[in-house]
Design a protein around this motif. Structure first.
Motif, PDB file in Angstrom:
ATOM      1  N   LEU A 105     -19.879  15.764 -19.290  1.00 11.75           N
ATOM      2  CA  LEU A 105     -20.955  16.100 -20.218  1.00 11.75           C
ATOM      3  C   LEU A 105     -22.266  15.959 -19.461  1.00 11.75           C
ATOM      4  O   LEU A 105     -22.700  14.865 -19.128  1.00 11.75           O
ATOM      5  N   ALA A 106     -22.877  17.122 -19.184  1.00 11.14           N
ATOM      6  CA  ALA A 106     -24.130  17.117 -18.434  1.00 11.14           C
ATOM      7  C   ALA A 106     -25.298  17.142 -19.398  1.00 11.14           C
ATOM      8  O   ALA A 106     -25.159  17.561 -20.541  1.00 11.14           O
ATOM      9  N   GLY A 107     -26.449  16.697 -18.928  1.00 17.33           N
ATOM     10  CA  GLY A 107     -27.632  16.729 -19.772  1.00 17.33           C
ATOM     11  C   GLY A 107     -28.711  15.871 -19.171  1.00 17.33           C
ATOM     12  O   GLY A 107     -28.421  14.933 -18.430  1.00 17.33           O
ATOM     13  N   VAL A 108     -29.950  16.224 -19.493  1.00 15.35           N
ATOM     14  CA  VAL A 108     -31.057  15.405 -19.043  1.00 15.35           C
ATOM     15  C   VAL A 108     -31.082  14.159 -19.913  1.00 15.35           C
ATOM     16  O   VAL A 108     -30.735  14.208 -21.090  1.00 15.35           O
ATOM     17  N   SER A 109     -31.487  13.064 -19.316  1.00 13.19           N
ATOM     18  CA  SER A 109     -31.508  11.793 -20.002  1.00 13.19           C
ATOM     19  C   SER A 109     -32.225  11.877 -21.354  1.00 13.19           C
ATOM     20  O   SER A 109     -33.244  12.551 -21.485  1.00 13.19           O
ATOM     21  N   GLY A 110     -31.674  11.228 -22.354  1.00 12.78           N
ATOM     22  CA  GLY A 110     -32.339  11.178 -23.658  1.00 12.78           C
ATOM     23  C   GLY A 110     -32.017  12.342 -24.575  1.00 12.78           C
ATOM     24  O   GLY A 110     -32.742  12.613 -25.517  1.00 12.78           O
ATOM     25  N   ASN A 111     -30.920  13.035 -24.329  1.00 14.29           N
ATOM     26  CA  ASN A 111     -30.568  14.146 -25.203  1.00 14.29           C
ATOM     27  C   ASN A 111     -29.368  13.847 -26.089  1.00 14.29           C
ATOM     28  O   ASN A 111     -28.731  14.752 -26.608  1.00 14.29           O
ATOM     29  N   GLY A 112     -29.064  12.566 -26.247  1.00 13.55           N
ATOM     30  CA  GLY A 112     -27.986  12.174 -27.152  1.00 13.55           C
ATOM     31  C   GLY A 112     -26.794  11.539 -26.461  1.00 13.55           C
ATOM     32  O   GLY A 112     -25.875  11.076 -27.122  1.00 13.55           O
TER      33      GLY A 112
ATOM     34  N   LEU B 234     -30.041  25.909 -16.856  1.00 11.26           N
ATOM     35  CA  LEU B 234     -30.590  26.627 -18.005  1.00 11.26           C
ATOM     36  C   LEU B 234     -30.124  26.002 -19.313  1.00 11.26           C
ATOM     37  O   LEU B 234     -30.902  25.809 -20.243  1.00 11.26           O
ATOM     38  N   MET B 235     -28.850  25.686 -19.356  1.00 11.71           N
ATOM     39  CA  MET B 235     -28.315  25.079 -20.579  1.00 11.71           C
ATOM     40  C   MET B 235     -28.943  23.706 -20.819  1.00 11.71           C
ATOM     41  O   MET B 235     -29.248  23.325 -21.950  1.00 11.71           O
ATOM     42  N   MET B 236     -29.149  22.955 -19.725  1.00 12.44           N
ATOM     43  CA  MET B 236     -29.759  21.630 -19.870  1.00 12.44           C
ATOM     44  C   MET B 236     -31.190  21.735 -20.356  1.00 12.44           C
ATOM     45  O   MET B 236     -31.750  20.788 -20.900  1.00 12.44           O
ATOM     46  N   ALA B 237     -31.794  22.898 -20.129  1.00 11.04           N
ATOM     47  CA  ALA B 237     -33.164  23.100 -20.600  1.00 11.04           C
ATOM     48  C   ALA B 237     -33.184  23.677 -22.002  1.00 11.04           C
ATOM     49  O   ALA B 237     -34.236  23.959 -22.557  1.00 11.04           O
ATOM     50  N   GLY B 238     -32.029  23.928 -22.569  1.00  8.22           N
ATOM     51  CA  GLY B 238     -32.006  24.285 -23.974  1.00  8.22           C
ATOM     52  C   GLY B 238     -31.594  25.706 -24.315  1.00  8.22           C
ATOM     53  O   GLY B 238     -31.663  26.116 -25.471  1.00  8.22           O
ATOM     54  N   SER B 239     -31.151  26.506 -23.312  1.00 11.25           N
ATOM     55  CA  SER B 239     -30.691  27.833 -23.710  1.00 11.25           C
ATOM     56  C   SER B 239     -29.164  27.840 -23.765  1.00 11.25           C
ATOM     57  O   SER B 239     -28.496  27.211 -22.943  1.00 11.25           O
TER      58      SER B 239
ATOM     59  N   VAL C 269     -22.494  20.855 -21.923  1.00 12.19           N
ATOM     60  CA  VAL C 269     -23.897  20.489 -21.741  1.00 12.19           C
ATOM     61  C   VAL C 269     -24.457  20.065 -23.084  1.00 12.19           C
ATOM     62  O   VAL C 269     -24.230  20.731 -24.098  1.00 12.19           O
ATOM     63  N   ILE C 270     -25.176  18.945 -23.088  1.00 13.08           N
ATOM     64  CA  ILE C 270     -25.805  18.481 -24.320  1.00 13.08           C
ATOM     65  C   ILE C 270     -27.308  18.605 -24.181  1.00 13.08           C
ATOM     66  O   ILE C 270     -27.883  18.326 -23.125  1.00 13.08           O
ATOM     67  N   TYR C 271     -27.935  19.104 -25.245  1.00 12.29           N
ATOM     68  CA  TYR C 271     -29.383  19.235 -25.235  1.00 12.29           C
ATOM     69  C   TYR C 271     -29.878  19.000 -26.658  1.00 12.29           C
ATOM     70  O   TYR C 271     -29.371  19.615 -27.600  1.00 12.29           O
ATOM     71  N   GLY C 272     -30.832  18.110 -26.810  1.00  8.27           N
ATOM     72  CA  GLY C 272     -31.380  17.819 -28.131  1.00  8.27           C
ATOM     73  C   GLY C 272     -30.307  17.418 -29.129  1.00  8.27           C
ATOM     74  O   GLY C 272     -30.401  17.737 -30.311  1.00  8.27           O
ATOM     75  N   GLY C 273     -29.270  16.743 -28.662  1.00  9.15           N
ATOM     76  CA  GLY C 273     -28.229  16.268 -29.559  1.00  9.15           C
ATOM     77  C   GLY C 273     -27.195  17.319 -29.926  1.00  9.15           C
ATOM     78  O   GLY C 273     -26.310  17.063 -30.738  1.00  9.15           O
ATOM     79  N   LYS C 274     -27.330  18.529 -29.340  1.00  7.89           N
ATOM     80  CA  LYS C 274     -26.353  19.588 -29.642  1.00  7.89           C
ATOM     81  C   LYS C 274     -25.589  19.963 -28.380  1.00  7.89           C
ATOM     82  O   LYS C 274     -26.126  19.903 -27.277  1.00  7.89           O
ATOM     83  N   ILE C 275     -24.348  20.369 -28.561  1.00  8.62           N
ATOM     84  CA  ILE C 275     -23.578  20.880 -27.428  1.00  8.62           C
ATOM     85  C   ILE C 275     -23.971  22.347 -27.225  1.00  8.62           C
ATOM     86  O   ILE C 275     -23.834  23.173 -28.121  1.00  8.62           O
TER      87      ILE C 275
END
Ligand SMILES: Nc1ncnc2c1ncn2[C@@H]1O[C@H](COP(=O)(O)OP(=O)(O)O)[C@@H](O)[C@H]1O
Ligand SMILES: [Mg+2]
Lengths: 495, 351
Positions: free
Chosen positions: A285-292, A488-493, A466-472
């Motif tokens: 599960l990838a993601g920038v820190s603090g996205n859930g 790109l996904m980690m940035a929210g798209s 990828v998780i972003y803003g609490g969503k997969i």
């Protein structure tokens, strides 16, 4: 002309030598990378320059003259600014208010005046921020810009950035780099701390490499390449353990269905998260820190309740489980914060049985011999550098992590939840942890790996979510997952 | 130029054992100021404080008499603290135990000691346990700080005692605020003829041995130690933190209650307002001084018992107010706690 010279810096923390006779110099107008693995001593060296730590030995010269820096205010007076790994902004105040915090100049505050000055500085330095905005409404990238502008606002000629990219998505990194290059043109000298080789190659003029607190060397970027730098940093060319081959996938072992959860402040942190992990695979599960990630890990470890949704380990419903239920269901957990989740004042042996006491007691009385034997065996198998009776807190981070691994994995869990399992570990320990996780996968366990280190995710995972803003944002098979796509996904798209 | 800097640097393990021993001379140095202000000679005073009580047979026995309830309140507090539950209410739980024991002793008439004594023990334990219950439940159910609630429960029980002694239990003959005498079958036997040393000290020693065994040998002990050291770490390992803490709190209350039962059944034979006079609070000093270790608690309880006896000798011989004993005790607690904090630092010379 040298903006900064640090000579023979030694800094000890009890027995640990964090900086061992390190020399470092920064020329005027250069971007100078400070490169090294986690724990190499980069932060320590720069905290000394900024007055947050005091060197045990060594000398510091600014613009050629020796100086004594006792506290950050001395450093600020000398034109040094630092953006630390953990931001120091007050979330409930505005950008402008944060700028002058502790440095108002007079007894009364003229906020209008300050806001005007901040807006001017923002324009002059080419660092766009809105002076009226509340910090808590800003993204991490924006907060970082505020930190940088704050340093510049106090007339910093020398800017220290401690792992500035660690909290940014690739697109924000680009913005940061452009700003730094522009400031460099205006004569700013920058120390850029990082452990990412690519970034260092991309924007720095020279690089100083630290390894285990010692100086490995300082080289011009023009005279070096990725391979050499990697070599200097870890002492060998080939680093990291990677997954080999594809595996036949088993049945679904961990099923997460549309779970929702809140963070410590009560804000929605997980939004309808659904994931499935199969036997014999690692789902990264990838993601920038603090996205859930923290909340998801806490939920799966049994330390946090969900507000809705379902979690199943095989057929066992863990939707409202506490830690004892989770342990009983055969879920092995390697938590993000090993310090908090072990008991530092208990012995290694006691920590090793803390979640499986029942196996080590007879009529309620602990079987000391069995506990001792268990500890000695695990210390050997997991290569832990400690004695069974040592207090856990005396161990290094890597050895503590090995205690956690040993306790968890020796019970052959059918599901493994590993959260930032290599954060803060040295290369040897990192390799060890990674290969252990791969062994679990090969043994047939369902492994969920939560990590902010994209390289780690890509090296180990069979599938990547990828998780972003609490969503997969999506789940990709390893073969399709490129750094770019994931970025790109980690940035929210969406994928 | 030479400067001094204070740094964080935890002292080695053996310092922890030395601290209580170091605290004693420091305390006497500090309190000697007060003794001097009172016009007495500190050395003579200390002699009467620490040596005189042990010189005579009667007063030496008296040291053990004074120590009996202290062993129990010290054990109660140490047990709770060890399990991460900050029970400041041993004083109140002692009173509750004394009330319950008085009730048992005045209700059970004409019972043989073989029934009467166990009934007193159970009654005292149950009384302390019940008094500890509200705070414990508030803590585990609602997260209410037990330091506050256990402390407040102490004031409540004092009023309950007053009510009982001035109301239903007032001595019908003398009209003193003192309960009727407990029946003969419920009195704790004397251990040494014509002394006040009673069966309570045997209970105290047994309790200390039991809690030592529980803490260091049983799985429950490991659970409570883990909780005491890190609630988060314990919880992560699947330990039921609230359930364990509830049990610890109640057992601690029960042990403090035993101290109250002992004072009623072994010393006074009836309930009075001043049954304790701070024995529960002394338990906090004793537990701290003993490093929360049952055997350490045993030693420090005897030491505080010595100081309490010594304070009376001093006031009798030298006319120094008996409160000096309290002053010494409080100073000792403060010094010990300060040393526990200070051991984490060192002063270093920098050039
Ligand atoms: N305040 C401190 N107390 C004790 N050890 C510390 C402290 N700060 C850093 N260290 C240790 O010093 C070493 C270097 O740390 P650091 O400078 O943060 O490394 P880097 O920034 O290169 O990852 C690590 O082993 C770390 O655990
Ligand atoms: Mg660092």
């Amino acid at each position: 002309m040298h903006a900064v010279q640090m000579k023979g810096i030694v800094k000890r923390f009890a027995d640990l030598v964090a900086n061992d006779h390190v020399d470092f110099d920064l020329e005027k107008g250069e971007i100078h990378a400070l490169l090294g693995e986690n724990g190499a001593g980069k932060t320590t060296l720069m905290r000394i320059l900024y007055g947050l730590y005091h060197a045990d030995e060594g000398q510091i010269l600014i613009n050629g003259s020796p100086v004594a820096i006792h506290a950050p205010r001395d450093a600020i007076k000398l034109g040094i600014g630092m953006v630390t790994q953990h931001f120091t902004l007050v979330p409930t105040l505005t950008v402008a208010e944060n700028m002058v915090l502790g440095e108002t100049g007079s007894f009364t505050i003229n906020l209008k005046e300050i806001e005007k000055k901040v807006a001017e500085a923002s324009k002059r330095f080419g660092v766009p921020v809105n002076p009226h905005a509340l910090i808590r409404h800003l993204s991490v990238g924006e907060r970082q810009r505020v930190e940088i502008l704050k340093a510049l606002y106090h007339d910093a000629q020398i800017l220290i950035l401690d792992e500035p990219t660690a909290v940014l998505v690739p697109q924000e990194v680009e913005v940061l780099f452009n700003a730094l290059l522009r400031l460099q043109k205006d004569g700013l000298s920058v120390v850029f701390i990082s452990h990412h080789l690519n970034e260092v190659m991309q924007i720095c003029n020279r690089v100083t490499v630290l390894r285990d607190g010692k100086l490995t060397g300082t080289v011009k970027i023009a005279d070096t390449n990725l391979k050499d730098l990697a070599n200097m940093m870890v002492g060998r060319e080939n680093f990291g353990v990677t997954r080999q081959g594809e595996r036949e996938q088993g049945k679904v072992e961990l099923r997460i269905e549309k779970i929702n959860a809140v963070d410590k402040k009560g804000l929605q942190a997980l939004k309808d998260v659904s994931l499935e992990v199969r036997q014999g695979e690692i789902l990264g599960l990838a993601g920038v820190s603090g996205n859930g990630q923290t909340e998801l890990s806490a939920v799966l470890c049994g330390t946090q309740k969900i507000t809705s949704g379902k979690v199943f380990a095989g057929d066992v419903d863990l939707s409202s489980a506490d830690t004892s239920d989770v342990c009983a269901a055969g879920v092995g957990r390697i938590p993000e914060d090993r310090h908090a989740n072990l008991v530092g004042e208990l012995s290694v042996a006691e920590n090793l049985i803390l979640d499986q006491m029942d196996k080590f007691k007879k009529n309620g009385i602990m079987d000391q011999q069995k506990i001792q034997d268990n500890a000695e065996e695990l210390i050997k198998t997991y290569n832990i550098k400690a004695n069974a009776n040592d207090r856990l807190r005396t161990l290094s981070g890597g050895n503590m992590q090995k205690v956690m691994l040993a306790r968890t994995l020796s019970q052959n869990p059918r599901i493994v939840i590993a959260s930032q399992p290599t954060r803060g570990l040295d290369v040897g320990a990192t390799d060890y942890v990674r290969s252990t996780l791969l062994e679990q996968r090969d043994r047939g366990a369902a492994v969920l790996l939560l990590s902010e280190d994209l390289e780690e995710i890509m090296a180990l995972s069979d599938r990547i979510a990828v998780i972003y803003g609490g969503k997969i944002m999506g789940v990709l098979p390893a073969q399709e997952a490129t750094a770019e796509k994931l970025g790109l996904m980690m940035a929210g798209s969406a994928a | 130029m030479t400067k001094y800097r204070i740094e964080r640097a935890p002292a080695p393990g053996w310092m922890r054992i030395l601290i209580p021993l170091l605290a004693i001379p420091v305390t006497f140095l500090l309190t000697s100021v007060i003794i001097l202000l009172d016009g007495a000679n500190p050395f003579t005073t200390y002699y009467h404080f620490l040596v005189s009580p042990l010189a005579g047979r009667v007063s030496a026995i008296e040291v053990f008499v004074k120590s009996t309830p202290l062993l129990l309140t010290g054990a109660a507090v140490a047990f709770a603290f060890k399990g991460g539950y900050w029970n400041i209410g041993a004083e109140g739980q002692l009173y509750a135990g004394a009330i319950a024991a008085t009730f048992v002793g005045t209700v059970l008439l004409d019972v043989p000691p073989i029934i009467g004594i166990p009934a007193m023990v159970i009654g005292g334990f149950a009384g302390g346990l019940l008094w500890a219950l509200p705070s414990a439940i508030l803590k585990v159910k609602l997260g209410v700080d037990e330091v506050v609630t256990t402390l407040l429960m102490n004031s409540i029980v004092l009023n309950v005692t007053s009510f009982l002694l001035n109301g239903p239990w007032r001595n019908p003959v003398s009209m003193w605020p003192q309960s009727p005498e407990i029946s003969a079958g419920t009195v704790f036997p004397q251990l040494i003829p014509r002394s006040r040393l009673h069966f309570g000290i045997i209970i105290a020693v047994i309790v200390i041995l039991i809690i030592w065994f529980v803490i260091s040998r049983t799985s429950f002990g490991l659970k409570m130690r883990a909780i005491g050291l890190s609630k988060e770490g314990a919880r992560f390992a699947g330990i039921k933190v609230n359930k364990t803490m509830l049990i610890v709190a109640l057992v601690s209350g029960g042990i403090a209650g035993l101290a109250g039962a002992g004072e009623v059944a072994g010393i006074h034979f009836h309930l009075i307002d001043a049954i304790s006079d701070g024995l529960g609070y002394s338990g906090i000093t004793i537990a701290t001084l003993g490093g929360l270790h049952p055997l350490g608690v045993g030693i420090s309880a005897l030491f505080i018992g010595l100081i309490d006896t010594g304070a009376q000798t001093v006031s009798r011989v030298l006319g120094v107010p008996v409160y000096l004993g309290d002053v010494v005790q409080s100073t000792l607690l403060l010094v010990t706690l300060s040393l526990f904090v200070l051991q984490n630092f060192r002063i270093r010379r920098v050039n």
